[in-house]
Enzyme design. Structure first.
Site, mmCIF file in Angstrom:
data_model
loop_
_atom_site.group_PDB
_atom_site.id
_atom_site.type_symbol
_atom_site.label_atom_id
_atom_site.label_comp_id
_atom_site.label_asym_id
_atom_site.label_seq_id
_atom_site.Cartn_x
_atom_site.Cartn_y
_atom_site.Cartn_z
ATOM 1 N N HIS A 199 -1.343 -7.496 -1.861
ATOM 2 C CA HIS A 199 -1.942 -7.218 -0.566
ATOM 3 C C HIS A 199 -2.184 -5.725 -0.388
ATOM 4 O O HIS A 199 -1.620 -4.886 -1.087
ATOM 5 C CB HIS A 199 -1.034 -7.720 0.566
ATOM 6 C CG HIS A 199 0.286 -6.999 0.638
ATOM 7 N ND1 HIS A 199 1.303 -7.218 -0.274
ATOM 8 C CD2 HIS A 199 0.745 -6.047 1.500
ATOM 9 C CE1 HIS A 199 2.342 -6.444 0.034
ATOM 10 N NE2 HIS A 199 2.022 -5.714 1.100
ATOM 11 N N HIS A 348 -1.103 -3.865 -3.718
ATOM 12 C CA HIS A 348 0.204 -3.745 -4.360
ATOM 13 C C HIS A 348 1.013 -5.024 -4.181
ATOM 14 O O HIS A 348 0.695 -5.875 -3.349
ATOM 15 C CB HIS A 348 0.987 -2.537 -3.818
ATOM 16 C CG HIS A 348 1.310 -2.622 -2.353
ATOM 17 N ND1 HIS A 348 0.394 -2.298 -1.369
ATOM 18 C CD2 HIS A 348 2.439 -3.000 -1.693
ATOM 19 C CE1 HIS A 348 0.944 -2.443 -0.181
ATOM 20 N NE2 HIS A 348 2.186 -2.886 -0.345
ATOM 21 N N ARG A 363 9.135 2.337 5.378
ATOM 22 C CA ARG A 363 7.724 2.661 5.204
ATOM 23 C C ARG A 363 7.173 3.348 6.452
ATOM 24 O O ARG A 363 7.472 2.940 7.580
ATOM 25 C CB ARG A 363 6.917 1.388 4.931
ATOM 26 C CG ARG A 363 5.491 1.644 4.450
ATOM 27 C CD ARG A 363 4.752 0.331 4.239
ATOM 28 N NE ARG A 363 4.159 -0.167 5.477
ATOM 29 C CZ ARG A 363 3.761 -1.427 5.670
ATOM 30 N NH1 ARG A 363 3.923 -2.321 4.708
ATOM 31 N NH2 ARG A 363 3.224 -1.802 6.816
#
Length: 415
Positions: A199, A348, A363
């Site tokens: 995705h 990724h 993240r």
């Protein structure tokens, strides 16, 4: 129906725990809520939680593309590094010995451009150069960029995204996306294929992410690597006819499956899910290079073509993303290593091969511009959008004629 996750309240009851273990678990659509019960865990404040709050719909915001402002030679950034190494011809660069906490604005802009050119930059260890020379590797692992510094760096690239369904840390930092898996729940391969895990983050948003960073704070001794695949390289690999055809197409990107997965788990969706149409081939504003922009996680169909045609196109592209090693780089995480990638030009996938070990990462995700088609880019800028591979060959003094005849020459293959 989206794969089912479980809510936080169910995990304290042994009977419910047994039910959880019997459910099939897709680690992509099902938010992870389990807890191994380790109250002494060093990073407990960053364990996942799902607050019941509501956010308004996102609207378009102004974003300044920092890579456009960078010195193309990137001398400010690269001169501060102890080592710079390209990991594959198509994608991935490793930088050692720079301090992410001390970057000047000029160095941040050059980092944005480097990531835009190489797709992903890994192992950006956060220690000063002198410390690296004195204490290699071990000191790397002991150095930390805290989450507030990581968020500040990300804000340089754009306003930060807040995810509507996935967890935030228990300390309440809403702009932090928590990636967390431990021994309390095992991903079930009956629930998903590895292809489904590929995705580009939240590509369904009006302005999907740009220069995104991830820092692993706890990881397995072996396993839990991340794979990235280059949309530039995929575009360059296609025939001229197919390139031209795809440049005229748009595709629907959908948040519905994620939202349904959260609701099926009894979780609150913090912002109403949306579906957005983006070009199949987008142009990066800093490089002017063309990239395929679809992904298995969120792209649902090609607009304006028969379903059979849409399914065939997307299946071909999805399999190229996940199966062609020429487009990919694989990164092995080490404690406190950081990866920064450009979500506009790469897809990724995490590798779920590490259970029952814990993998915990944070993240920071800045918004980019609305994806720009080839036609719009050329009309708005007056510049020609380019094929990355042809540009690189030209820089090497190599002129490559594209075969448009449909005839191929016989050739051998040597390994």
């Amino acid at each position: 129906m989206a794969p089912v996750a479980v809510n936080e309240a169910t995990i304290t009851n042994s009977k419910d725990q047994q039910k959880i273990q019997e459910q099939v678990v897709n680690p992509f659509y099902s938010p992870y809520i389990g807890d191994d019960g380790d109250n002494n865990y060093k990073f407990a404040e960053f364990k996942p939680t799902f607050p019941k709050i509501n956010w308004p719909p996102l609207t378009e915001v102004q974003v300044t593309e920092r890579g456009v402002l960078a010195d193309p030679s990137k001398r400010n950034l690269l001169s501060a590094a102890q080592k710079v190494k390209h990991l594959t011809p198509a994608i991935g660069t490793e930088i050692l010995g720079i301090d992410l906490r001390q970057l000047s604005d000029a160095q941040k802009d050059e980092l944005a451009l480097l990531v835009a050119e190489r797709g992903v930059v890994c192992k950006l260890f956060v220690l000063p150069f002198a410390s690296y020379v004195q204490h290699p590797w071990k000191v790397f692992r002991d150095q930390e960029i805290d989450i507030h510094q990581q968020l500040d760096l990300a804000r340089h690239f754009g306003p930060l995204h807040k995810h509507a369904t996935t967890p935030i840390p228990k300390n309440g930092l809403e702009e932090v996306h928590v990636v967390y898996n431990d021994a309390s729940r095992r991903p079930d391969p009956a629930a998903f294929t590895k292809l489904e895990l590929w995705h580009s983050d939240v590509s369904y948003e009006i302005q999907p992410p740009s220069t995104t960073s991830l820092r692993v704070i706890t990881g397995p001794e072996v396993g839990g690597d991340t794979l990235w695949s280059s949309g530039y390289a995929l575009y360059s690999s296609l025939s001229p006819g197919l390139q031209t055809y795809l440049e005229g197409l748009t595709a629907l990107h959908s948040a519905v499956a994620q939202a349904e997965g959260a609701r099926a788990a009894g979780l609150h969706v913090r912002r109403q899910e949306i579906e957005t149409i983006h070009p199949v081939v987008r142009v990066h504003p800093a490089t002017g290079w063309k990239s395929i922009y679809v992904n298995q996680g969120f792209t649902r169909r090609i607009i304006g073509v028969p379903k059979a045609e849409s399914d065939a196109i997307l299946s071909f592209l999805f399999h190229q993303i996940s199966e062609n090693p020429d487009f990919q780089v694989r990164f092995k995480w080490e404690p406190n290593s950081v990866a920064i990638w450009d979500n506009r030009i790469v897809t990724h996938s995490a590798i779920f091969d590490f259970w029952p070990a814990t993998r915990h990462a944070l993240r920071a995700t800045p918004h980019g511009e609305k994806p720009t088609s080839v036609a719009d880019y050329e009309r708005e800028t007056g510049k020609e959008a380019k094929d990355r591979q042809l540009v690189l060959w030209e820089q090497q003094g190599i002129k490559v004629e594209r075969n448009t005849s449909g005839l191929s020459k016989k050739r051998g293959y040597n390994d």
